[in-house]
Design a protein around this motif. Sequence first.
Motif, PDB file in Angstrom:
ATOM      1  N   MET A 281       0.839  -1.194   0.000  1.00  0.00           N
ATOM      2  CA  MET A 281       0.000   0.000   0.000  1.00  0.00           C
ATOM      3  C   MET A 281       0.876   1.247   0.000  1.00  0.00           C
ATOM      4  SD  MET A 281      -3.348  -0.569   0.153  1.00  0.00           S
ATOM      5  CE  MET A 281      -4.165   0.670   1.159  1.00  0.00           C
ATOM      6  N   PRO A 284      -0.465   6.351   3.438  1.00  0.00           N
ATOM      7  CA  PRO A 284      -1.766   7.011   3.475  1.00  0.00           C
ATOM      8  C   PRO A 284      -1.651   8.477   3.901  1.00  0.00           C
ATOM      9  CG  PRO A 284      -1.460   5.730   5.469  1.00  0.00           C
ATOM     10  CD  PRO A 284      -0.250   5.481   4.605  1.00  0.00           C
ATOM     11  N   ASN A 394       0.854  -3.607   5.527  1.00  0.00           N
ATOM     12  CA  ASN A 394       0.131  -2.367   5.772  1.00  0.00           C
ATOM     13  C   ASN A 394       0.113  -2.036   7.267  1.00  0.00           C
ATOM     14  OD1 ASN A 394      -1.415  -0.104   5.095  1.00  0.00           O
ATOM     15  ND2 ASN A 394      -3.345  -1.186   5.397  1.00  0.00           N
ATOM     16  N   SER A 401      -3.625  -4.937  10.906  1.00  0.00           N
ATOM     17  CA  SER A 401      -3.095  -5.217   9.581  1.00  0.00           C
ATOM     18  C   SER A 401      -1.775  -5.968   9.747  1.00  0.00           C
ATOM     19  CB  SER A 401      -2.885  -3.916   8.805  1.00  0.00           C
ATOM     20  OG  SER A 401      -4.136  -3.350   8.440  1.00  0.00           O
ATOM     21  N   ASP A 508      -2.342 -11.684  -1.531  1.00  0.00           N
ATOM     22  CA  ASP A 508      -2.307 -10.256  -1.215  1.00  0.00           C
ATOM     23  C   ASP A 508      -1.942  -9.998   0.247  1.00  0.00           C
ATOM     24  OD1 ASP A 508      -2.742  -7.490  -1.409  1.00  0.00           O
ATOM     25  OD2 ASP A 508      -4.898  -7.688  -0.975  1.00  0.00           O
ATOM     26  N   GLU A 511      -2.469  -6.576   1.797  1.00  0.00           N
ATOM     27  CA  GLU A 511      -3.842  -6.140   2.114  1.00  0.00           C
ATOM     28  C   GLU A 511      -4.247  -4.912   1.290  1.00  0.00           C
ATOM     29  OE1 GLU A 511      -4.243  -7.626   6.721  1.00  0.00           O
ATOM     30  OE2 GLU A 511      -2.995  -5.870   6.339  1.00  0.00           O
ATOM     31  N   THR A 512      -4.087  -5.054  -0.027  1.00  0.00           N
ATOM     32  CA  THR A 512      -4.410  -3.950  -0.928  1.00  0.00           C
ATOM     33  C   THR A 512      -5.758  -4.128  -1.622  1.00  0.00           C
ATOM     34  OG1 THR A 512      -3.304  -5.020  -2.817  1.00  0.00           O
ATOM     35  CG2 THR A 512      -1.956  -3.586  -1.401  1.00  0.00           C
ATOM     36  N   ARG A 513      -6.321  -5.369  -1.610  1.00  0.00           N
ATOM     37  CA  ARG A 513      -7.553  -5.645  -2.343  1.00  0.00           C
ATOM     38  C   ARG A 513      -8.595  -6.224  -1.393  1.00  0.00           C
ATOM     39  NH1 ARG A 513      -3.218  -7.152  -5.349  1.00  0.00           N
ATOM     40  NH2 ARG A 513      -3.357  -9.372  -4.870  1.00  0.00           N
TER      41      ARG A 513
END
Length: 592
Positions: A281, A284, A394, A401, A508, A511-513
């Motif tokens: 990711m 943010p 993430n 996460s 994944d 944890e992007t999707r």
Amino acid sequence: MGANAKGMLAGIGFVAAMLTAPSALAQPAAMVSAERPNFVLVLVDDAAYMDFGIYGGEARTPVIDRLARRGMMFSNYRSSPLCAPSRAMLLTGLDNHRTGLATIPEVLPPEHRGQPGYGMSLEPGVVTVADRLQAAGYRTYMTGKWHLGHDEGALPDAHGFDRSFVLDASGADNWDETPYMPYYRTADWFEDGQRTHLPDEFYSSQFLVDRMIDYIDTGAGSDDPFFAYLAFQAIHIPVQAPREFTDHYADTYSEGWESLRQARTRRAIALGLVPETTEAMPLPEPMRAWTDLSEADRALYARSMAVNAGMLEAMDHHLGRLVEHLEATGQFDNTIFIITSDNGPEPSNPVAEPGFTTWMSLHGYSRELENLGERGSYAFIGPEWAMAAAAPFNLFKFYVSEGGLRVPFVIAGPGIEAGGSSAAAGFVTDVTPTILDLAGLSDDTQALTGRSLRQVISGESPTAYQPHEAIGFEVSGNSALFRGDYKLVRNMPPWGDGGWQLFDLSLDPGETRDLAGDRPDVLASMLADYNIYAATNGVLELPDNYDIHNQITINALKRQLEFYGWQLALVLVFGLGAIAAGIRWWFSRRRQ
């Protein structure tokens, strides 16, 4: 289901869980092999998944790397997202809510205070791995951070440790006896349950190893094996290390956090730690871009990360002295080493909190480039570096996460094949049953939350958990459930939105999707499993509008009032008196 019914169900589940706790300790050393191994359990504080050299980190960790090559390293091991719950789970094999350490006192809301599972120390009847090994004839020692209670009967001497030298707080200065945050008035150290003080010449990693060597040597000549729990302060805030360990990282982090995050992700894939499909990711909002910082701030933050690496190297160096001592005394070959971290990297930026810089000055701290990391300095890495260090995952500490949960895990020693690696799922609650199993006490593990990894490390089985089994975590509302390749995640503000997400970690791990919308059947099934976990273990719902950072501030202010309330009251009285005198003077002047 109404809130009262949910609370009743949780309470019933909690009581039922507690009733399954073992009622008697392991007995008699005669029942186990005469060739029982020693154990050295090393817990690093706030180390990210890739921080060790063997995992692709920048810091020089030759001792840990050597031990990993001598044994097995896990790529799919998870702890809890916060220190005290992790330590309670590590030492008991029980879910944190069953131990009394559902979270940490620094973030505890008043509504949870004193509730079952939220007493903030190991509850009566909770048995540690040290208790069990001690009853089986082991010598048991601990040095370092305890953070599992400080009242009478709550320290290591009451929980199975023959000798201990521990810090009861969540952290402290590494150079002297000074607290590290306003929640604490002092940095309290205890030896064998009694308040004690540090020597004038002190650096945490060096001292903790020195004292552990002393304890082990007190049993020299004994036929009884030992269990040594070494809980380092490295690399917890304040990040500090001698200059000889930090200077050679002067240029390592000069390209910034985005560059490090990308580089670590590439290395994780190249090392086979994560699949080739892994994506990381982006940072943010409101995290800052490296290029947006001033030149002076870039220098300060690069140096902070250099100190972080140096602190890890210093810890590894002093761990090496323990290894060398065991080799010199003929104890190394029969010693099993377990090395891991309590959670992911620390994201806090304390100087952004109101009044913190004043508190630093009052306690002799500065944050200057010239001496950063040395005595009297206060360094930290902050959220951007923590996000970079957590790559390819993430988020970071506090959150569930993968960046907060997935950490390194190395086990090496007799019976463990050299050069091994495993992608089997492992959890912090598995450490106690694994130790007990390797010590010949497998019958003592049946009521525990975790399970032994012995069959995995011996090559008898590729996994300790079946795909249908659900494993839950919860700390201060941050919740996760693992089942096979799927993971259910809820992260609370400020870095989460409090909603449930679903990920397939086999494809994944970054944890992007989010698959919650695509797989509503899996989402519903895993939510049902999570509710069972929460009810069984006595998880309490958070109060409305709970914010973890606000709660830290409130709890710290309350503590400051406890510490200094009478002084503040005197200041207030004198201040009001001065105001009253001023008013009288003004009126008297007016009458004249």
